[in-house]
Design a protein around this motif. Sequence first.
Motif, PDB file in Angstrom:
ATOM      1  N   UNK A  46      18.377  19.915 -28.238  1.00  0.00           N
ATOM      2  CA  UNK A  46      18.637  21.256 -27.722  1.00  0.00           C
ATOM      3  C   UNK A  46      20.091  21.381 -27.264  1.00  0.00           C
ATOM      4  N   UNK A  47      20.589  20.341 -26.632  1.00  0.00           N
ATOM      5  CA  UNK A  47      21.996  20.334 -26.261  1.00  0.00           C
ATOM      6  C   UNK A  47      22.907  20.289 -27.473  1.00  0.00           C
TER       7      UNK A  47
ATOM      8  N   UNK B 102      19.625  14.239 -17.048  1.00  0.00           N
ATOM      9  CA  UNK B 102      19.236  14.309 -15.641  1.00  0.00           C
ATOM     10  C   UNK B 102      17.889  13.603 -15.464  1.00  0.00           C
ATOM     11  N   UNK B 103      17.940  12.257 -15.318  1.00  0.00           N
ATOM     12  CA  UNK B 103      16.712  11.469 -15.261  1.00  0.00           C
ATOM     13  C   UNK B 103      16.096  11.414 -13.852  1.00  0.00           C
TER      14      UNK B 103
ATOM     15  N   UNK C 154       1.349   8.133 -20.698  1.00  0.00           N
ATOM     16  CA  UNK C 154       1.489   9.347 -21.490  1.00  0.00           C
ATOM     17  C   UNK C 154       2.902   9.424 -22.040  1.00  0.00           C
ATOM     18  N   UNK C 155       3.233  10.569 -22.582  1.00  0.00           N
ATOM     19  CA  UNK C 155       4.570  10.796 -23.123  1.00  0.00           C
ATOM     20  C   UNK C 155       5.104  12.098 -22.552  1.00  0.00           C
ATOM     21  N   UNK C 156       6.363  12.112 -22.200  1.00  0.00           N
ATOM     22  CA  UNK C 156       6.978  13.358 -21.733  1.00  0.00           C
ATOM     23  C   UNK C 156       8.277  13.563 -22.494  1.00  0.00           C
TER      24      UNK C 156
ATOM     25  N   UNK D 289      14.875  23.638 -20.584  1.00  0.00           N
ATOM     26  CA  UNK D 289      14.018  24.461 -19.725  1.00  0.00           C
ATOM     27  C   UNK D 289      13.695  23.740 -18.429  1.00  0.00           C
ATOM     28  N   UNK D 290      13.378  22.453 -18.535  1.00  0.00           N
ATOM     29  CA  UNK D 290      12.989  21.678 -17.355  1.00  0.00           C
ATOM     30  C   UNK D 290      14.178  21.114 -16.595  1.00  0.00           C
TER      31      UNK D 290
END
Length: 362
Positions: A140-141, A261-262, A281-283, A288-289
């Motif tokens: 996206x960046x 931004x971790x 899980x996976x993220x 947006x976030x």
Amino acid sequence: MTITRRNILKVGAAAAALPLLGTKAFAQTEPLKVGFMLIGTVNDNGWNFGHATGAKYMKDQLGDAVAEPTVVENVPEGPDCERVLRELAQSGHKLIFAASFGYGDYVIKVAQQFPDVKFEHATGYQRSDNVATYNARFHEGRAVCGTIAGHLSKTGKAGYIGSFPIPEVVMGINAFTLAARKVNPDFTMTPVYISTWNDPAKEADTARAMIDQGIDVIAQHTDGPAALQVAEERGIVGGFGQGADMSAFAPNAQLTSIIDNWGPHYVEAAQAVIDGSWTSGDRWPGLKEGEVQIGPYGPKVTDEVKAAAEAIKQGQIDGTFNIFTGPINDHTGAERVPAGVTLTDAELLSMDWYVEGVNPPA
């Protein structure tokens, strides 16, 4: 500082060797010990700096609930990382972040031996009951950066210094190129893979060779500012910071930067371990976030170009724009994505083809 071998650091404290505590029991009343394994140094001003910054943010936010994070630098993607993971687990770390793609097989192996330890693998795809994966939508960046390049490049030729031809990198190349060609349909992209995530000499030499071939914008999926420094020295249009704001190294050449931004994820994961609510899980969040951020625009980015870049950024935030919505042709001219169709996450995460406008590596 200059680091010539792997160091083990305590964030906010002096360098220290990992204590081997054997099978000492972990009580929930003790501060949670969190480990980070990095492929480069925390002062690379890019990828590894971003993870170290996130580790510090986690400690700042959670205070005494977590111990000073342990950060192990310069761990290569190979058997040595298995040893480091095992030492972290043996020394009482109940949450371990492995921050490079090539660590995956070793994370899975060590996690089987320590079922009471939670592992998270950055940019990975293998999971188990105590192994989660996390990533960011860097592409996206890249779409924002490609938009800027399409407006500002005088030659219509960009170069992309890549690490390895894995889907994450190919996806970034394609997103950048698609965005640039929406502005300039004749725009071309030439990627070069250097088979490492961080080698300043290789990155600089590759940037020089690109400029000699008429390329005036350079993007990268490597960790440091070397390519940007060459862009600054040679006076080309510019390039983009990767993982962090690199404008200190190229105040005129950096057009903007993709900032990772971790920190918020590290806070969330650590708190979940403390609460007993952590699950595998996976993220994969993005603009947006706020996990992917666009840095300040450089002096060469005009107000008109800023507005175009901001429109692409905002469109991805509000869902009105997706760079991978068709029609999209591949580099041979064959249609890959029909008009109105958007590639799924699964298709993006297995991407192994280049879009029209990319000159594939030989």
